[in-house]
Design a protein around this motif. Structure first.
Motif, PDB file in Angstrom:
ATOM      1  N   HIS A 181     -21.587-112.947  42.303  1.00  0.00           N
ATOM      2  CA  HIS A 181     -21.222-114.649  41.518  1.00  0.00           C
ATOM      3  C   HIS A 181     -20.461-114.174  40.491  1.00  0.00           C
ATOM      4  O   HIS A 181     -19.187-114.487  39.715  1.00  0.00           O
ATOM      5  CB  HIS A 181     -22.035-115.551  41.014  1.00  0.00           C
ATOM      6  N   TRP A 182     -20.910-113.054  39.716  1.00  0.00           N
ATOM      7  CA  TRP A 182     -20.042-112.793  38.435  1.00  0.00           C
ATOM      8  C   TRP A 182     -19.097-111.951  38.499  1.00  0.00           C
ATOM      9  O   TRP A 182     -18.285-112.387  37.799  1.00  0.00           O
ATOM     10  CB  TRP A 182     -21.268-111.666  37.521  1.00  0.00           C
ATOM     11  N   LYS A 183     -18.975-111.335  39.388  1.00  0.00           N
ATOM     12  CA  LYS A 183     -17.953-110.848  39.515  1.00  0.00           C
ATOM     13  C   LYS A 183     -16.842-111.942  39.981  1.00  0.00           C
ATOM     14  O   LYS A 183     -15.616-111.443  39.593  1.00  0.00           O
ATOM     15  CB  LYS A 183     -18.311-110.016  41.124  1.00  0.00           C
ATOM     16  N   GLY A 184     -16.957-112.801  41.239  1.00  0.00           N
ATOM     17  CA  GLY A 184     -16.615-113.750  41.024  1.00  0.00           C
ATOM     18  C   GLY A 184     -15.370-114.779  39.544  1.00  0.00           C
ATOM     19  O   GLY A 184     -14.581-114.986  39.417  1.00  0.00           O
ATOM     20  N   ARG A 185     -16.985-114.383  38.668  1.00  0.00           N
ATOM     21  CA  ARG A 185     -16.521-115.761  37.986  1.00  0.00           C
ATOM     22  C   ARG A 185     -15.225-113.984  36.691  1.00  0.00           C
ATOM     23  O   ARG A 185     -14.862-115.984  36.004  1.00  0.00           O
ATOM     24  CB  ARG A 185     -17.543-115.101  36.874  1.00  0.00           C
ATOM     25  N   ASN A 186     -16.063-113.784  36.963  1.00  0.00           N
ATOM     26  CA  ASN A 186     -15.175-112.876  35.856  1.00  0.00           C
ATOM     27  C   ASN A 186     -13.255-112.345  36.193  1.00  0.00           C
ATOM     28  O   ASN A 186     -12.903-112.763  35.365  1.00  0.00           O
ATOM     29  CB  ASN A 186     -15.355-110.461  35.561  1.00  0.00           C
ATOM     30  N   ALA A 187     -13.562-112.752  37.670  1.00  0.00           N
ATOM     31  CA  ALA A 187     -12.341-112.155  37.987  1.00  0.00           C
ATOM     32  C   ALA A 187     -11.582-113.849  38.049  1.00  0.00           C
ATOM     33  O   ALA A 187     -10.552-113.195  37.623  1.00  0.00           O
ATOM     34  CB  ALA A 187     -12.014-112.168  40.147  1.00  0.00           C
ATOM     35  N   ARG A 188     -12.225-114.210  38.210  1.00  0.00           N
ATOM     36  CA  ARG A 188     -11.819-116.063  37.795  1.00  0.00           C
ATOM     37  C   ARG A 188     -10.458-115.737  36.727  1.00  0.00           C
ATOM     38  O   ARG A 188     -10.211-116.184  35.991  1.00  0.00           O
ATOM     39  CB  ARG A 188     -12.430-117.008  37.937  1.00  0.00           C
ATOM     40  N   ASN A 189     -11.283-115.433  35.408  1.00  0.00           N
ATOM     41  CA  ASN A 189     -10.882-115.562  33.952  1.00  0.00           C
ATOM     42  C   ASN A 189     -10.140-114.396  33.690  1.00  0.00           C
ATOM     43  O   ASN A 189      -9.221-114.959  33.136  1.00  0.00           O
ATOM     44  CB  ASN A 189     -12.421-114.753  33.307  1.00  0.00           C
ATOM     45  N   PHE A 190     -10.199-113.729  34.310  1.00  0.00           N
ATOM     46  CA  PHE A 190      -8.987-112.279  34.448  1.00  0.00           C
ATOM     47  C   PHE A 190      -7.453-113.277  35.251  1.00  0.00           C
ATOM     48  O   PHE A 190      -6.567-112.850  34.048  1.00  0.00           O
ATOM     49  CB  PHE A 190      -9.368-110.783  35.009  1.00  0.00           C
ATOM     50  N   ALA A 191      -7.861-113.484  35.761  1.00  0.00           N
ATOM     51  CA  ALA A 191      -6.942-114.306  36.392  1.00  0.00           C
ATOM     52  C   ALA A 191      -6.326-115.754  36.225  1.00  0.00           C
ATOM     53  O   ALA A 191      -4.788-116.003  35.511  1.00  0.00           O
ATOM     54  CB  ALA A 191      -6.865-114.914  38.316  1.00  0.00           C
ATOM     55  N   GLU A 192      -7.076-116.232  35.565  1.00  0.00           N
ATOM     56  CA  GLU A 192      -6.585-117.143  34.932  1.00  0.00           C
ATOM     57  C   GLU A 192      -5.918-117.010  33.728  1.00  0.00           C
ATOM     58  O   GLU A 192      -4.494-117.409  33.573  1.00  0.00           O
ATOM     59  CB  GLU A 192      -7.438-118.612  34.324  1.00  0.00           C
ATOM     60  N   SER A 193      -5.847-116.124  32.497  1.00  0.00           N
ATOM     61  CA  SER A 193      -5.487-115.729  31.906  1.00  0.00           C
ATOM     62  C   SER A 193      -3.738-115.311  32.219  1.00  0.00           C
ATOM     63  O   SER A 193      -3.055-115.594  31.693  1.00  0.00           O
ATOM     64  CB  SER A 193      -5.845-115.164  30.669  1.00  0.00           C
ATOM     65  N   TRP A 194      -3.927-114.278  33.050  1.00  0.00           N
ATOM     66  CA  TRP A 194      -2.272-113.651  34.081  1.00  0.00           C
ATOM     67  C   TRP A 194      -1.733-115.029  33.832  1.00  0.00           C
ATOM     68  O   TRP A 194      -0.492-114.464  33.959  1.00  0.00           O
ATOM     69  CB  TRP A 194      -2.821-112.577  34.905  1.00  0.00           C
ATOM     70  N   LEU A 195      -2.053-115.950  34.870  1.00  0.00           N
ATOM     71  CA  LEU A 195      -1.628-116.915  35.231  1.00  0.00           C
ATOM     72  C   LEU A 195      -0.890-117.715  33.688  1.00  0.00           C
ATOM     73  O   LEU A 195       0.558-118.395  34.070  1.00  0.00           O
ATOM     74  CB  LEU A 195      -1.854-117.892  36.593  1.00  0.00           C
ATOM     75  N   LYS A 196      -1.648-117.806  33.301  1.00  0.00           N
ATOM     76  CA  LYS A 196      -1.335-118.875  31.865  1.00  0.00           C
ATOM     77  C   LYS A 196      -0.313-118.526  30.317  1.00  0.00           C
ATOM     78  O   LYS A 196       0.418-119.011  30.270  1.00  0.00           O
ATOM     79  CB  LYS A 196      -3.168-119.081  30.884  1.00  0.00           C
ATOM     80  N   GLY A 197      -0.243-116.665  30.778  1.00  0.00           N
ATOM     81  CA  GLY A 197       1.010-116.357  30.431  1.00  0.00           C
ATOM     82  C   GLY A 197       2.461-116.309  30.924  1.00  0.00           C
ATOM     83  O   GLY A 197       3.357-116.768  30.168  1.00  0.00           O
ATOM     84  N   LEU A 198       1.908-116.762  32.946  1.00  0.00           N
ATOM     85  CA  LEU A 198       3.166-116.483  33.312  1.00  0.00           C
ATOM     86  C   LEU A 198       3.524-117.874  33.479  1.00  0.00           C
ATOM     87  O   LEU A 198       5.195-118.102  33.458  1.00  0.00           O
ATOM     88  CB  LEU A 198       2.710-116.260  34.780  1.00  0.00           C
ATOM     89  N   VAL A 199       3.097-119.264  33.359  1.00  0.00           N
ATOM     90  CA  VAL A 199       3.234-120.608  33.228  1.00  0.00           C
ATOM     91  C   VAL A 199       3.983-120.693  31.682  1.00  0.00           C
ATOM     92  O   VAL A 199       5.329-121.319  31.386  1.00  0.00           O
ATOM     93  CB  VAL A 199       1.782-121.229  32.354  1.00  0.00           C
ATOM     94  N   GLN A 200       3.430-119.471  30.208  1.00  0.00           N
ATOM     95  CA  GLN A 200       4.560-120.182  29.235  1.00  0.00           C
ATOM     96  C   GLN A 200       5.706-119.366  29.624  1.00  0.00           C
ATOM     97  O   GLN A 200       6.242-119.845  29.177  1.00  0.00           O
ATOM     98  CB  GLN A 200       3.405-118.739  28.504  1.00  0.00           C
ATOM     99  N   ASP A 201       5.851-118.924  29.717  1.00  0.00           N
ATOM    100  CA  ASP A 201       7.068-117.890  30.210  1.00  0.00           C
ATOM    101  C   ASP A 201       7.718-118.676  30.878  1.00  0.00           C
ATOM    102  O   ASP A 201       8.730-118.945  30.395  1.00  0.00           O
ATOM    103  CB  ASP A 201       6.954-116.285  30.978  1.00  0.00           C
ATOM    104  N   VAL A 202       7.627-119.602  31.985  1.00  0.00           N
ATOM    105  CA  VAL A 202       8.103-120.416  32.999  1.00  0.00           C
ATOM    106  C   VAL A 202       9.107-121.005  31.618  1.00  0.00           C
ATOM    107  O   VAL A 202      10.144-121.449  31.198  1.00  0.00           O
ATOM    108  CB  VAL A 202       7.535-120.751  33.761  1.00  0.00           C
ATOM    109  N   ARG A 203       7.883-121.873  31.155  1.00  0.00           N
ATOM    110  CA  ARG A 203       8.417-123.176  30.058  1.00  0.00           C
ATOM    111  C   ARG A 203       9.181-122.554  28.699  1.00  0.00           C
ATOM    112  O   ARG A 203       9.743-123.647  28.337  1.00  0.00           O
ATOM    113  CB  ARG A 203       7.277-123.615  29.613  1.00  0.00           C
ATOM    114  N   ASN A 204       9.181-121.520  28.419  1.00  0.00           N
ATOM    115  CA  ASN A 204      10.185-121.015  27.733  1.00  0.00           C
ATOM    116  C   ASN A 204      11.425-119.819  28.258  1.00  0.00           C
ATOM    117  O   ASN A 204      11.603-119.469  27.112  1.00  0.00           O
ATOM    118  CB  ASN A 204       9.133-119.780  25.859  1.00  0.00           C
TER     119      ASN A 204
END
Ligand code: HEM
Length: 418
Positions: A181-204
């Protein structure tokens, strides 16, 4: 009329559900001789378990059930993410569902098949030089590349293996406690921040992305009030595309297992018309365990089949049990693709990826894509490579979510055909 439905007694039966896994509801249904019973789950909440075609019909009646507040928090922390489409209802759900469905045009489905084929061919050039290949792990990695390429998500060569591990950890932690479960939670946190950065890049306008891709469409999607989504939520919904595409590795692994266990079916796929691939893939999705149940909550009190459903009660729909229901399937525990020949399709009795209408309800928007990639890969495994299956432990657990052959399906002596 009203009646008392059977009750699985106990203050909280969550442990029994975890212990009996895919068979928890079926075991009670057999014991009680009914397709409906009451239990207590997830901290002692009253929950009504149902199975069968009529039950699917009821479950997808949005006047009766809602999704908000239904999925347990530990699933939102790993599998779905917070504020994802899975937890929405009514008009806002429909509006967001339109976004997902707009990605599934026939052109875009052709695109992903072409991308898949390209990566399979490249991978098989590598496979022939390897001692052995663990098919499940290989497919998780390969499908991550396919998913990102299709969704417009740029992926550096030194990055994809890390991202593949994150996507795998997210769907692999669905039914887990403790470490997994914790492995999954950590993975989600990493992946969400990676994709958040890409969304900002698209918007900018820092990166250019094709307009028909998920990354572009989701970054610029406006909700029903005309407002762009918070970049965190865009990341969550992008993962709702990338993660389940990687999860097709589970079905591909079971598909390979079915080919191995049923050589006669493999032969049919080699010699009979290509429609056989469709029958085969449907039977893989019916026969093998993947999603065990779906969860919703009662919107307002109602009476159904003699039982009072009370506002706030949980309702669990038995996916695995419905796909093996003896009223729907003859010899449900036999693997027989031909049962799908001349079958009248309907939206309520074959539900590996949910039931009901795609646009109005929560049925999986990725179902066509899943079927297409499975067909493509089965064709590849049958007609483009040859391999042998060494001795290994191919048993799969009925208690682990998601289930998988224990050895993850190892193949060796791989050769390219033709
Ligand atoms: C929903 C199964 C692949 C995206 C669902 C649901 C199930 C399911 C059971 C829930 C239906 C409900 O709540 O009523 C599967 C399985 C897959 C798969 C077994 C095989 C790997 C995919 C793919 C995508 C996808 C490839 C996207 C490309 C989604 C989304 C939802 C969903 C976004 C939420 C829909 C909503 O709430 O309206 N899936 N799915 N799934 N699936 Fe899939």
């Amino acid at each position: 009329y009203r009646e008392q439905i059977p009750i699985d007694t106990g203050i909280d039966n969550t442990v029994k559900l975890l212990l009996e896994g895919y068979n928890y509801i079926t075991n009670r249904r057999n014991q009680f001789g009914r397709d409906i019973f009451e239990t207590r789950l997830l901290g002692g909440q009253k929950a009504i378990c149902v199975a069968g075609k009529e039950a699917v019909n009821m479950f997808y009646d949005e006047k009766k059930l809602i999704r908000q507040g239904a999925a347990p928090k530990r699933l939102r922390q790993t599998l779905f993410g917070e504020h994802a489409i899975q937890t929405m209802d009514g008009e806002s759900h429909r509006h967001r569902k339109e976004l997902f469905m707009s990605l599934m045009t026939s052109e875009r489905l052709d695109d992903i098949k072409t991308i898949m084929r390209k990566h399979l061919e490249r991978a098989s050039e590598k496979w022939v030089k390897q001692q052995e290949v663990v098919l499940f792990s290989e497919m998780c990695q390969l499908l991550t590349k396919v998913a990102c390429e299709w969704a417009g998500v740029p992926l550096k060569e030194n990055e994809w293996s890390k991202r593949a591990n994150e996507l795998e950890a997210m769907f692999d932690s669905a039914g887990a406690l403790g470490g997994r479960h914790w492995k999954g939670r950590n993975a989600r946190n990493f992946a969400e921040s990676w994709l958040k950065g890409l969304v900002q890049d698209v918007r900018n306008n820092a990166i250019e992305v094709p307009q028909n891709t998920a990354l572009y469409k989701m970054a610029w999607y406006q909700d029903k009030d005309g407002v762009l989504l918070h970049e965190q939520i865009v990341a969550v919904e992008l993962l709702n595309i990338l993660r389940p595409i990687a999860a097709i590795a589970v079905y591909i692994t079971f598909g390979a297992l079915a080919l191995y266990e049923h050589p006669a079916e493999k032969e049919k796929l080699q010699t009979k018309p290509s429609v056989y691939f469709e029958l085969f893939v449907q039977e893989v999705r019916r026969y093998y365990p993947f999603f065990p149940v779906l969860v919703a909550r009662v919107r307002d009190d109602y009476l159904w089949n003699g039982h009072d459903f009370r506002k706030g009660n949980l309702v669990l729909l038995d996916i695995y049990g419905t796909n093996h229901h003896p009223d729907i399937w003859e010899h449900p525990d036999m693997f027989d693709p031909e049962r799908f020949k001349d079958r009248d399709d309907n939206l309520y009795d074959f539900i590996p990826q949910g039931g009901g209408d795609y646009y109005r309800g929560h049925r999986c928007p990725g179902e066509w894509l899943t079927i297409e990639l499975m067909k493509e890969t089965m064709d590849f495994l049958i007609n483009h490579v040859e391999y042998e299956v060494p001795k290994q432990d191919l048993r799969f657990s009925m208690r682990r979510f998601p289930s998988l052959p224990k050895s993850r399906f190892i193949i060796h002596h791989i050769r390219q055909k033709n």
